[in-house]
Design a protein around this motif. Structure first.
Motif, mmCIF file in Angstrom:
data_model
loop_
_atom_site.group_PDB
_atom_site.id
_atom_site.type_symbol
_atom_site.label_atom_id
_atom_site.label_comp_id
_atom_site.label_asym_id
_atom_site.label_seq_id
_atom_site.Cartn_x
_atom_site.Cartn_y
_atom_site.Cartn_z
ATOM 1 N N ASN A 11 0.819 -1.216 0.000
ATOM 2 C CA ASN A 11 0.000 0.000 0.000
ATOM 3 C C ASN A 11 0.852 1.265 0.000
ATOM 4 N N GLU A 16 -1.116 3.811 -8.110
ATOM 5 C CA GLU A 16 -2.404 4.421 -8.433
ATOM 6 C C GLU A 16 -2.294 5.656 -9.327
ATOM 7 N N MET A 26 -7.934 1.614 -4.105
ATOM 8 C CA MET A 26 -7.695 0.947 -2.841
ATOM 9 C C MET A 26 -8.843 0.004 -2.552
ATOM 10 N N TYR A 31 -4.282 -2.528 -2.771
ATOM 11 C CA TYR A 31 -4.732 -1.932 -4.024
ATOM 12 C C TYR A 31 -5.235 -3.016 -4.971
#
Length: 83
Positions: A11, A16, A26, A31
């Motif tokens: 994470n 992203e 998320m 993710y």
């Protein structure tokens, strides 16, 4: 073939913002990549940007969503309104 993120995800948030299709979000614990939006960056870049920035190499091809280069290009065209 769409990509997937496995349980080794830490994470770190670097994948992203790299996704040109906004396919990464998320999930409940790590993710997730939305297969309907993932084109492996075909049409945008020469290689999947999320894979190139992932510090733990937890992103790989998803065998549950096999696609050819041509299919990924068609998906790119639909997502960008070029179809």
């Amino acid at each position: 073939m769409a990509l997937k993120i496995d349980e080794d995800c830490i994470n770190c948030d670097v994948c992203e913002p790299q996704c040109p299709n906004e396919a990464i979000y998320m999930g409940p614990e790590i993710y997730v990549i939305e297969p309907d939006k993932c084109t492996e960056c075909v049409g945008h870049h020469d290689e999947p940007q999320c894979m190139s920035v992932c510090p733990v190499d937890c992103i790989s091809k998803d065998p549950n969503h096999p696609e050819t280069e041509e299919q990924l290009m068609e998906k790119f065209k639909k997502l960008t309104g070029q179809a």
